[in-house]
Design an enzyme around this catalytic site. Sequence first.
Site, short mmCIF file in Angstrom:
data_model
loop_
_atom_site.label_atom_id
_atom_site.label_comp_id
_atom_site.label_asym_id
_atom_site.label_seq_id
_atom_site.Cartn_x
_atom_site.Cartn_y
_atom_site.Cartn_z
N THR A 173 0.83 -1.20 0.00
CA THR A 173 0.00 0.00 0.00
C THR A 173 0.87 1.25 0.00
O THR A 173 0.47 2.29 -0.53
CB THR A 173 -0.93 0.01 1.23
OG1 THR A 173 -1.71 -1.18 1.23
CG2 THR A 173 -1.87 1.21 1.22
N TYR A 206 7.18 -11.49 4.28
CA TYR A 206 6.05 -10.87 3.60
C TYR A 206 5.61 -11.81 2.47
O TYR A 206 6.22 -11.83 1.40
CB TYR A 206 6.46 -9.51 3.07
CG TYR A 206 5.34 -8.65 2.51
CD1 TYR A 206 4.00 -9.05 2.58
CD2 TYR A 206 5.62 -7.43 1.91
CE1 TYR A 206 2.99 -8.27 2.08
CE2 TYR A 206 4.62 -6.63 1.40
CZ TYR A 206 3.31 -7.05 1.49
OH TYR A 206 2.30 -6.26 0.99
N LYS A 248 3.71 -12.38 7.59
CA LYS A 248 2.49 -11.70 7.16
C LYS A 248 1.94 -12.50 5.99
O LYS A 248 2.47 -12.47 4.89
CB LYS A 248 2.80 -10.27 6.74
CG LYS A 248 1.67 -9.47 6.13
CD LYS A 248 2.18 -8.10 5.72
CE LYS A 248 1.10 -7.21 5.15
NZ LYS A 248 0.67 -7.63 3.80
#
Length: 294
Positions: A44, A132, A160
């Site tokens: 993001t 990630y 994550k």
Amino acid sequence: MTAVSAFPITPASPDGTVDLVALRRLVATLVTAKVDSIGLLGSTGSYPYLARTERQRALDVALDEAGGAVPVLVGVGALRTDEAVRLAQDARAAGAAAGLLAPVSYTPLTDDEVFEHFATVARESGLPLCIYDNPGTTHFTFSPELIGRLSQLDGIVAVKCPAPAPESVAGHVRNLRGIVRDAFSLGYSGDWNAVEALLAGGEVWYSVVAGLFPATAMTLVDAVRQGDADEARRLNTRLAPLWTLFKSFSSLRVMYAAADLMGLCRAEPPRPILPLSIEAKRQVAETLRELDLI
């Protein structure tokens, strides 16, 4: 403990210069809301589109605004291992709490290549790392076995993961917990499925929506913390129109449009990503008003 990690956009000019005033404003909102951590320069936050110097400027401002009150983890992903090492070293020197490392690639990577990539960045930077797993952007999917291997390395402290569908998430959490080391943190992204992941035992919600609407995310997580699954699911269902927009237009584009509608910044996504059309932005505005978010 269930926690919210809020992921803001990174406002920048068309030439990739970070708007530090706007970024400070976004981070201040997250600090005021008392989110559990700030995920700077995630997907993001458009990390692959920013030069090393701009990443450093953004991190310095975020850390200054957070003032030690909220931990900041920062994206350190790069195509080359040596560049990821340098980014992680920068982050550690600046005072980031952890790095968020994605296996960014052009040539598809093998499990052994990803393992060595992570091992090298952890060893040479000394920065705690969160794995990630974001196959939608990296086109690499971490198997549970690879996450388990990486969790045994010094400095690899968390993961994550994209939250699976509600009917699968409990098994996913149980499977990972059975193969990672103790104290290794299991966290999930994919806002629309995050509630079920938290209810199933996930410890962190790596949240896009919290990057602009932290109070909304915190209210939802508070219900989980209090053991009120029905209320948590009710709040999540209420946000379904926003989740639909995320799926239709991508959360990145929707968050840029929302930040503009809220008057927080006038930045557009980094090219070649185009901002939403007038009609799509109208849909975002109507949805946010219906949800009392603006």
